[in-house]
Design a protein around this motif. Structure first.
Motif, PDB file in Angstrom:
ATOM      1  N   ARG A  26       0.833  -1.204   0.000  1.00  0.00           N
ATOM      2  CA  ARG A  26       0.000   0.000   0.000  1.00  0.00           C
ATOM      3  C   ARG A  26       0.870   1.257   0.000  1.00  0.00           C
ATOM      4  O   ARG A  26       0.629   2.204  -0.753  1.00  0.00           O
ATOM      5  N   ALA A  27       1.910   1.272   0.832  1.00  0.00           N
ATOM      6  CA  ALA A  27       2.793   2.441   0.917  1.00  0.00           C
ATOM      7  C   ALA A  27       3.521   2.687  -0.404  1.00  0.00           C
ATOM      8  O   ALA A  27       3.639   3.842  -0.848  1.00  0.00           O
ATOM      9  N   VAL A  28       4.006   1.632  -1.055  1.00  0.00           N
ATOM     10  CA  VAL A  28       4.735   1.793  -2.320  1.00  0.00           C
ATOM     11  C   VAL A  28       3.795   2.273  -3.417  1.00  0.00           C
ATOM     12  O   VAL A  28       4.147   3.150  -4.218  1.00  0.00           O
ATOM     13  N   ARG A  29       2.593   1.747  -3.464  1.00  0.00           N
ATOM     14  CA  ARG A  29       1.615   2.209  -4.460  1.00  0.00           C
ATOM     15  C   ARG A  29       1.284   3.690  -4.236  1.00  0.00           C
ATOM     16  O   ARG A  29       1.166   4.453  -5.193  1.00  0.00           O
ATOM     17  N   GLU A  30       1.128   4.078  -2.971  1.00  0.00           N
ATOM     18  CA  GLU A  30       0.845   5.486  -2.664  1.00  0.00           C
ATOM     19  C   GLU A  30       2.005   6.381  -3.085  1.00  0.00           C
ATOM     20  O   GLU A  30       1.792   7.472  -3.615  1.00  0.00           O
ATOM     21  N   LEU A  31       3.231   5.924  -2.848  1.00  0.00           N
ATOM     22  CA  LEU A  31       4.407   6.698  -3.278  1.00  0.00           C
ATOM     23  C   LEU A  31       4.419   6.886  -4.779  1.00  0.00           C
ATOM     24  O   LEU A  31       4.658   7.992  -5.273  1.00  0.00           O
ATOM     25  N   GLU A  32       4.168   5.807  -5.513  1.00  0.00           N
ATOM     26  CA  GLU A  32       4.176   5.896  -6.973  1.00  0.00           C
ATOM     27  C   GLU A  32       3.105   6.867  -7.454  1.00  0.00           C
ATOM     28  O   GLU A  32       3.359   7.702  -8.317  1.00  0.00           O
ATOM     29  N   ARG A  33       1.910   6.789  -6.889  1.00  0.00           N
ATOM     30  CA  ARG A  33       0.832   7.721  -7.277  1.00  0.00           C
ATOM     31  C   ARG A  33       1.199   9.154  -6.925  1.00  0.00           C
ATOM     32  O   ARG A  33       0.929  10.077  -7.691  1.00  0.00           O
ATOM     33  N   ALA A  36       3.662  10.296  -9.431  1.00  0.00           N
ATOM     34  CA  ALA A  36       3.006  10.396 -10.744  1.00  0.00           C
ATOM     35  C   ALA A  36       2.244  11.710 -10.897  1.00  0.00           C
ATOM     36  O   ALA A  36       2.166  12.257 -11.998  1.00  0.00           O
ATOM     37  N   ARG A  37       1.700  12.229  -9.805  1.00  0.00           N
ATOM     38  CA  ARG A  37       0.969  13.501  -9.893  1.00  0.00           C
ATOM     39  C   ARG A  37       1.872  14.644 -10.343  1.00  0.00           C
ATOM     40  O   ARG A  37       1.400  15.644 -10.880  1.00  0.00           O
ATOM     41  N   GLY A  38       3.178  14.514 -10.161  1.00  0.00           N
ATOM     42  CA  GLY A  38       4.124  15.546 -10.587  1.00  0.00           C
ATOM     43  C   GLY A  38       4.540  15.420 -12.047  1.00  0.00           C
ATOM     44  O   GLY A  38       5.300  16.237 -12.544  1.00  0.00           O
ATOM     45  N   GLY A  39       4.066  14.392 -12.741  1.00  0.00           N
ATOM     46  CA  GLY A  39       4.408  14.202 -14.148  1.00  0.00           C
ATOM     47  C   GLY A  39       5.693  13.410 -14.329  1.00  0.00           C
ATOM     48  O   GLY A  39       6.292  12.911 -13.383  1.00  0.00           O
ATOM     49  N   TRP A  40       6.096  13.323 -15.584  1.00  0.00           N
ATOM     50  CA  TRP A  40       7.263  12.534 -15.963  1.00  0.00           C
ATOM     51  C   TRP A  40       8.524  13.383 -15.976  1.00  0.00           C
ATOM     52  O   TRP A  40       8.467  14.592 -15.833  1.00  0.00           O
ATOM     53  N   ASP A  41       9.657  12.703 -16.183  1.00  0.00           N
ATOM     54  CA  ASP A  41      10.976  13.334 -16.271  1.00  0.00           C
ATOM     55  C   ASP A  41      11.401  13.966 -14.952  1.00  0.00           C
ATOM     56  O   ASP A  41      12.062  15.000 -14.925  1.00  0.00           O
ATOM     57  N   GLY A  42      11.039  13.304 -13.867  1.00  0.00           N
ATOM     58  CA  GLY A  42      11.406  13.782 -12.545  1.00  0.00           C
ATOM     59  C   GLY A  42      12.705  13.163 -12.057  1.00  0.00           C
ATOM     60  O   GLY A  42      13.214  12.203 -12.642  1.00  0.00           O
ATOM     61  N   PRO A  43      13.235  13.689 -10.976  1.00  0.00           N
ATOM     62  CA  PRO A  43      14.480  13.163 -10.410  1.00  0.00           C
ATOM     63  C   PRO A  43      14.244  11.877  -9.620  1.00  0.00           C
ATOM     64  O   PRO A  43      13.092  11.522  -9.326  1.00  0.00           O
ATOM     65  N   VAL A  44      15.309  11.215  -9.269  1.00  0.00           N
ATOM     66  CA  VAL A  44      15.247  10.072  -8.356  1.00  0.00           C
ATOM     67  C   VAL A  44      14.761  10.595  -7.007  1.00  0.00           C
ATOM     68  O   VAL A  44      15.213  11.643  -6.544  1.00  0.00           O
ATOM     69  N   ARG A  45      13.856   9.863  -6.395  1.00  0.00           N
ATOM     70  CA  ARG A  45      13.346  10.261  -5.084  1.00  0.00           C
ATOM     71  C   ARG A  45      13.504   9.095  -4.122  1.00  0.00           C
ATOM     72  O   ARG A  45      13.152   7.960  -4.443  1.00  0.00           O
ATOM     73  N   VAL A  46      14.033   9.388  -2.941  1.00  0.00           N
ATOM     74  CA  VAL A  46      14.333   8.373  -1.934  1.00  0.00           C
ATOM     75  C   VAL A  46      13.509   8.680  -0.683  1.00  0.00           C
ATOM     76  O   VAL A  46      13.367   9.846  -0.299  1.00  0.00           O
ATOM     77  N   GLY A 110      12.467   0.848   6.955  1.00  0.00           N
ATOM     78  CA  GLY A 110      12.657   0.430   5.576  1.00  0.00           C
ATOM     79  C   GLY A 110      13.035   1.604   4.702  1.00  0.00           C
ATOM     80  O   GLY A 110      13.222   2.734   5.179  1.00  0.00           O
ATOM     81  N   ALA A 111      13.152   1.331   3.421  1.00  0.00           N
ATOM     82  CA  ALA A 111      13.545   2.365   2.456  1.00  0.00           C
ATOM     83  C   ALA A 111      12.776   2.151   1.168  1.00  0.00           C
ATOM     84  O   ALA A 111      12.398   1.026   0.831  1.00  0.00           O
ATOM     85  N   ALA A 112      12.567   3.249   0.446  1.00  0.00           N
ATOM     86  CA  ALA A 112      11.884   3.173  -0.842  1.00  0.00           C
ATOM     87  C   ALA A 112      12.527   4.154  -1.802  1.00  0.00           C
ATOM     88  O   ALA A 112      13.162   5.133  -1.393  1.00  0.00           O
ATOM     89  N   ILE A 113      12.363   3.876  -3.073  1.00  0.00           N
ATOM     90  CA  ILE A 113      12.912   4.731  -4.115  1.00  0.00           C
ATOM     91  C   ILE A 113      11.938   4.758  -5.287  1.00  0.00           C
ATOM     92  O   ILE A 113      11.237   3.775  -5.542  1.00  0.00           O
ATOM     93  N   VAL A 114      11.877   5.897  -5.941  1.00  0.00           N
ATOM     94  CA  VAL A 114      11.098   6.020  -7.172  1.00  0.00           C
ATOM     95  C   VAL A 114      12.050   6.580  -8.214  1.00  0.00           C
ATOM     96  O   VAL A 114      12.701   7.611  -7.991  1.00  0.00           O
ATOM     97  N   VAL A 115      12.153   5.895  -9.341  1.00  0.00           N
ATOM     98  CA  VAL A 115      13.105   6.271 -10.384  1.00  0.00           C
ATOM     99  C   VAL A 115      12.489   5.994 -11.753  1.00  0.00           C
ATOM    100  O   VAL A 115      11.691   5.073 -11.903  1.00  0.00           O
ATOM    101  N   GLU A 116      12.854   6.795 -12.716  1.00  0.00           N
ATOM    102  CA  GLU A 116      12.401   6.585 -14.095  1.00  0.00           C
ATOM    103  C   GLU A 116      13.554   6.031 -14.920  1.00  0.00           C
ATOM    104  O   GLU A 116      14.705   6.427 -14.740  1.00  0.00           O
ATOM    105  N   ARG A 117      13.209   5.137 -15.840  1.00  0.00           N
ATOM    106  CA  ARG A 117      14.204   4.562 -16.724  1.00  0.00           C
ATOM    107  C   ARG A 117      13.614   4.410 -18.117  1.00  0.00           C
ATOM    108  O   ARG A 117      12.396   4.324 -18.285  1.00  0.00           O
ATOM    109  N   ILE A 118      14.485   4.345 -19.096  1.00  0.00           N
ATOM    110  CA  ILE A 118      14.092   4.070 -20.474  1.00  0.00           C
ATOM    111  C   ILE A 118      14.368   2.597 -20.718  1.00  0.00           C
ATOM    112  O   ILE A 118      15.467   2.106 -20.421  1.00  0.00           O
ATOM    113  N   VAL A 119      13.374   1.905 -21.248  1.00  0.00           N
ATOM    114  CA  VAL A 119      13.506   0.487 -21.530  1.00  0.00           C
ATOM    115  C   VAL A 119      13.361   0.294 -23.034  1.00  0.00           C
ATOM    116  O   VAL A 119      12.474   0.876 -23.659  1.00  0.00           O
ATOM    117  N   VAL A 120      14.260  -0.494 -23.604  1.00  0.00           N
ATOM    118  CA  VAL A 120      14.189  -0.838 -25.026  1.00  0.00           C
ATOM    119  C   VAL A 120      14.326  -2.357 -25.150  1.00  0.00           C
ATOM    120  O   VAL A 120      14.882  -3.000 -24.268  1.00  0.00           O
TER     121      VAL A 120
END
Length: 195
Positions: A26-33, A36-46, A110-120
């Protein structure tokens, strides 16, 4: 959707059935949401993850400082997890270097991170130019490229949770989740909790 197959991201099944695993999921899903409200191309968040009820027990004054809904959640669920974003992260060249420089005090559960990556798809990496900048440019221009936001969290208890969102399917209902969808990221987070 998985960028290589255009199929939904695989899920390793539902979050663990025990209470702690559900609270972390639940906590990780809330973090991702939240991110996500801030849009894409954001920094790594810890984020530090703290069991809310235990934090209030250690410092009863938090009961008046925290939002009432958070206190109510902690009263109803002793495993409820609160995320505390870490600001002033060190300037580093890689995610691995950043995580290698993080250590948590015992009061952090515990610890959590949210990061964006490009996948090909793997075949996109064949024949890349030797110049790193040119290689990145080629990958960014690849038609099968997919932007993915990954959120991962771990607790000292060993529980883990992940959530994945693609830019192409940017909808809360399309977020995949599971306990170990990004195993390398989960393991790197676990190392930040080692004494």
């Amino acid at each position: 959707m998985h960028p290589a197959t255009n199929e939904p991201f695989p899920s390793d099944g539902p979050a663990p059935m025990d209470h702690t695993g559900r609270a972390l999921d639940r906590a990780v899903r809330e973090l991702e949401r939240h991110v996500a409200r801030g849009g894409w191309d954001g920094p790594v968040r810890v984020f530090a993850l703290i069991r809310t009820a235990q934090a209030i027990a250690r410092d009863p004054s938090l009961r008046q400082q925290l939002p009432p809904d958070l206190v109510a959640s902690a009263d109803a669920d002793p495993e409820h997890v609160t995320s505390v974003e870490q600001e002033g992260l060190p300037e580093v060249d890689t995610l691995e270097e950043l995580l290698g420089r993080i250590a948590w005090p015992p009061t952090v559960d515990g610890a959590a991170i949210v990061v964006e990556r490009i996948v090909v798809p793997p075949e996109a990496e064949a024949g890349l130019p030797a110049d790193p900048d040119a290689a990145v440019e080629q990958l960014l221009a690849h038609p099968a490229r997919e932007d993915v936001r990954m959120a991962a969290g771990v607790l000292r208890s060993g529980h883990s949770a992940c959530a994945l969102r693609t830019r192409r399917h940017d909808d809360d209902a399309a977020v995949a989740s599971g306990t170990d969808l990004v195993p390398g990221l989960v393991e790197a987070l676990r190392r930040t909790l080692e004494d």
